[in-house]
Design a protein around this motif. Structure first.
Motif, PDB file in Angstrom:
ATOM      1  N   ARG A 290     -27.740  77.462  32.011  1.00 28.39           N
ATOM      2  CA  ARG A 290     -28.196  76.527  30.998  1.00 28.39           C
ATOM      3  C   ARG A 290     -28.576  75.223  31.694  1.00 28.39           C
ATOM      4  O   ARG A 290     -27.951  74.842  32.689  1.00 28.39           O
TER       5      ARG A 290
ATOM      6  N   SER B  77     -28.123  72.138  32.530  1.00 30.83           N
ATOM      7  CA  SER B  77     -27.177  71.037  32.575  1.00 30.83           C
ATOM      8  C   SER B  77     -26.581  70.994  33.975  1.00 30.83           C
ATOM      9  O   SER B  77     -26.258  72.037  34.563  1.00 30.83           O
TER      10      SER B  77
ATOM     11  N   GLU C  95     -19.133  72.419  33.634  1.00 33.74           N
ATOM     12  CA  GLU C  95     -18.581  73.092  32.458  1.00 33.74           C
ATOM     13  C   GLU C  95     -19.637  73.378  31.399  1.00 33.74           C
ATOM     14  O   GLU C  95     -19.366  74.070  30.423  1.00 33.74           O
ATOM     15  N   ARG C  96     -20.864  72.847  31.587  1.00 37.60           N
ATOM     16  CA  ARG C  96     -21.925  73.065  30.608  1.00 37.60           C
ATOM     17  C   ARG C  96     -23.128  73.804  31.174  1.00 37.60           C
ATOM     18  O   ARG C  96     -24.107  74.009  30.474  1.00 37.60           O
ATOM     19  N   CYS C  97     -23.093  74.183  32.438  1.00 43.53           N
ATOM     20  CA  CYS C  97     -24.282  74.760  33.072  1.00 43.53           C
ATOM     21  C   CYS C  97     -24.410  76.260  32.843  1.00 43.53           C
ATOM     22  O   CYS C  97     -25.353  76.882  33.324  1.00 43.53           O
TER      23      CYS C  97
ATOM     24  N   ALA D 169     -23.839  79.461  29.673  1.00 42.21           N
ATOM     25  CA  ALA D 169     -23.653  79.698  28.243  1.00 42.21           C
ATOM     26  C   ALA D 169     -23.483  81.194  28.014  1.00 42.21           C
ATOM     27  O   ALA D 169     -24.131  82.012  28.685  1.00 42.21           O
TER      28      ALA D 169
ATOM     29  N   THR E  41     -10.640  74.984  32.923  1.00 39.17           N
ATOM     30  CA  THR E  41     -11.121  74.434  31.660  1.00 39.17           C
ATOM     31  C   THR E  41      -9.925  73.983  30.827  1.00 39.17           C
ATOM     32  O   THR E  41      -9.150  74.814  30.346  1.00 39.17           O
TER      33      THR E  41
ATOM     34  N   CYS F 114     -23.648  62.202  34.139  1.00 37.26           N
ATOM     35  CA  CYS F 114     -23.681  62.838  32.824  1.00 37.26           C
ATOM     36  C   CYS F 114     -25.054  62.649  32.183  1.00 37.26           C
ATOM     37  O   CYS F 114     -25.816  61.761  32.552  1.00 37.26           O
TER      38      CYS F 114
ATOM     39  N   ARG G 191     -25.688  61.564  26.338  1.00 36.35           N
ATOM     40  CA  ARG G 191     -24.257  61.554  26.075  1.00 36.35           C
ATOM     41  C   ARG G 191     -23.689  60.254  26.633  1.00 36.35           C
ATOM     42  O   ARG G 191     -23.694  60.065  27.843  1.00 36.35           O
TER      43      ARG G 191
ATOM     44  N   SER H 168     -17.633  64.913  28.952  1.00 42.79           N
ATOM     45  CA  SER H 168     -16.656  65.639  28.153  1.00 42.79           C
ATOM     46  C   SER H 168     -15.251  65.106  28.340  1.00 42.79           C
ATOM     47  O   SER H 168     -14.379  65.320  27.508  1.00 42.79           O
TER      48      SER H 168
END
Length: 498
Positions: free
Chosen positions: A373, A375, A379-381, A383, A409, A448, A452, A456
């Protein structure tokens, strides 16, 4: 083209729900128009008493005092007509409802499976009559000609000469246009042949000539099927119904072999398959029994697909027997030639088949794959993505930047000792254990996303380090924030590199 006409569809649908002793009584369906109760449909018994659509309820009662009445339900009748059109897919995949009381079926290339066009039409109307519907069918070269023949002519005729003797209403013209043509002495379709087209168009508009040309095939009239017709579809009709699991599985293997040959010729592989099973005792308004499965990648291996279908075949209830099986590849994908091993097996097929079997057993939502993904945050790269759905456009992970095999996580805080300002840590304490750093690489700064305001963890910037302790264990640490005169940054352990 085959045109099916159900002249008493609304009342036939009601009578099928009545006890047998009540079906012979006169029945009329009503609708309120301008504060008057009007008859919109009658059954055969009511028609025999002289009652017809257009009568008021009081006039109908005067003709037959014992008349049974009910409210007309056009929405339910339309849904029933759609189900009948779906049921007619046993004869051809190209079926369309012709509101309010007909169905059009393109039987090109299908009639020989039923012994010819007359035999197909007889089988169709015979099944509908056995189910309680008045039905007629006619075959012609165009949908318009079939429509006119089935309602105003002889269903056995399909020649152009047969159209000439039909009334002008057989061209599907508005009533006021038919009356205008009658005023000119034109009462049959054949009367239009000698009339100048320019004069007809000037007086009655282009619709008259459009309907006229459609009836004789001079103007195309495309028929849109109720459901998309798959490009790859195989059908098997049995001389005698089959009911045993072995015979059903054997028929499926035969269909899979034929389907996969067609896919190979097209350079395609199946992503989703549907098997429709038609029973001999299937009711007209019932859907065929269907089995569907998906694959994690395009495939055209008949043996692998047969293994996937095997546990699903137990769901088929043959009843008195299955008379037709239809196998369709509802979704396909490009699949070029596959390099196989000496034994002829694809080296990568084992994992794909395992994913497919787990998905069938556990459900599509229980088996997921991770896809990239857009990003930079670890933790967001990635999905989760269902394995049977087509993959979205993917952006690869950063080249030359190792990432840990396992992420924590959320990241866990550690106590680290590090020189200023950007040197890696000398040691850190994680879960009460001291780790002395022998080797380190970094920093790799990750900001980031601008949309945002905070990350996170409530952190706006991170510096990542790859470190190895004195025991050979490798960790992925990051420092959140920068050293400030009044505030020290925090350190976190985010993953393990090996």
């Amino acid at each position: 083209m085959l045109a099916l006409w159900l002249p008493r569809l609304p009342t036939d649908a009601r009578e099928r729900l009545m006890p047998p002793e009540l079906r012979t009584r006169p029945l009329a369906l009503l609708r309120t128009e301008r504060q008057r109760r009007m008859v919109v449909a009658v059954n055969r018994a009511a028609a025999g008493r002289g009652i017809s659509p257009g009568h008021t309820l009081s006039d109908a009662r005067a003709l037959e005092p014992t008349l049974e009445v009910a409210e007309a339900t056009p929405e339910a009748d339309s849904l029933l007509l759609g189900r009948i059109a779906d049921w007619a897919r046993r004869y051809s995949p190209w079926t369309a409802a012709d509101e309010p009381d007909g169905v059009v079926i393109d039987i090109t290339g299908c009639a020989h499976l039923f012994g010819g066009e007359p035999a197909l039409a007889a089988d169709l109307t015979g099944r509908l009559r056995a189910a309680g519907f008045a039905a007629r069918a006619a075959v012609a070269d165009t949908p318009a000609a079939a429509w006119g023949l089935v309602r105003f002519g002889s269903p056995e005729e399909r020649r152009h000469e047969a159209l000439d003797g039909l009334p002008l209403a057989a061209l599907r013209l508005p009533a006021e246009m038919v009356e205008g043509l009658h005023a000119l002495g034109l009462r049959r379709i054949g009367d239009l042949h000698a009339m100048p087209r320019a004069g007809l168009a000037a007086r009655f508009g282009g619709r008259l000539l459009q309907r006229y040309d459609q009836a004789f095939g001079r103007l195309d009239e495309p028929i849109s099927p109720r459901r998309p017709v798959p490009d790859h579809r195989e059908r098997l009709t049995f001389a005698e119904p089959i009911a045993t699991p072995e015979s059903i599985a054997g028929a499926l293997r035969h269909l899979l072999g034929r389907l996969c040959k067609g896919l190979e010729a097209a350079g395609q592989g199946a992503r989703r398959l549907r098997l429709d099973a038609h029973r001999t005792d299937q009711r007209v308004d019932d859907e065929p029994q269907s089995l569907s499965l998906g694959t994690s990648r395009p495939t055209r291996d008949p043996a692998a697909l047969a293994r996937l279908f095997a546990p699903l075949l137990e769901r088929i209830e043959p009843g008195l027997g299955l008379e037709t099986l239809v196998l369709s590849a509802t979704e396909t994908g490009p699949l070029s030639a596959i390099q196989t091993g000496i034994d002829g097996e694809d080296a990568n097929s084992g994992l794909a088949e395992l994913v497919d079997r787990l998905t069938l057993r556990l459900g599509e939502r229980a088996v997921l794959r991770l896809v990239p993904r857009e990003s930079w945050l670890p933790e967001r790269c990635v999905a989760p993505h269902p394995p049977l759905e087509s993959l979205p456009a993917q952006k690869p992970w950063p080249a030359g930047q190792p990432r840990p095999l396992r992420l924590l996580t959320p990241p866990e805080p550690v106590e680290a000792t590090a020189p200023l300002p950007d040197d890696p840590p000398l040691q850190f304490v994680w879960r009460g254990v001291l780790h002395r750093v022998r080797r380190a690489e970094g920093p790799e700064r990750i900001e980031c996303e601008w949309w945002r305001p905070e990350g996170s963890l409530g952190l706006a910037m991170r510096d990542y380090y790859r470190v190895e302790d004195d025991g050979g264990r490798r960790f992925w640490l990051f420092r959140a924030g920068l050293y400030q005169p009044e505030e020290n940054p925090r350190w976190f352990l985010h993953g393990f590199l090996g």
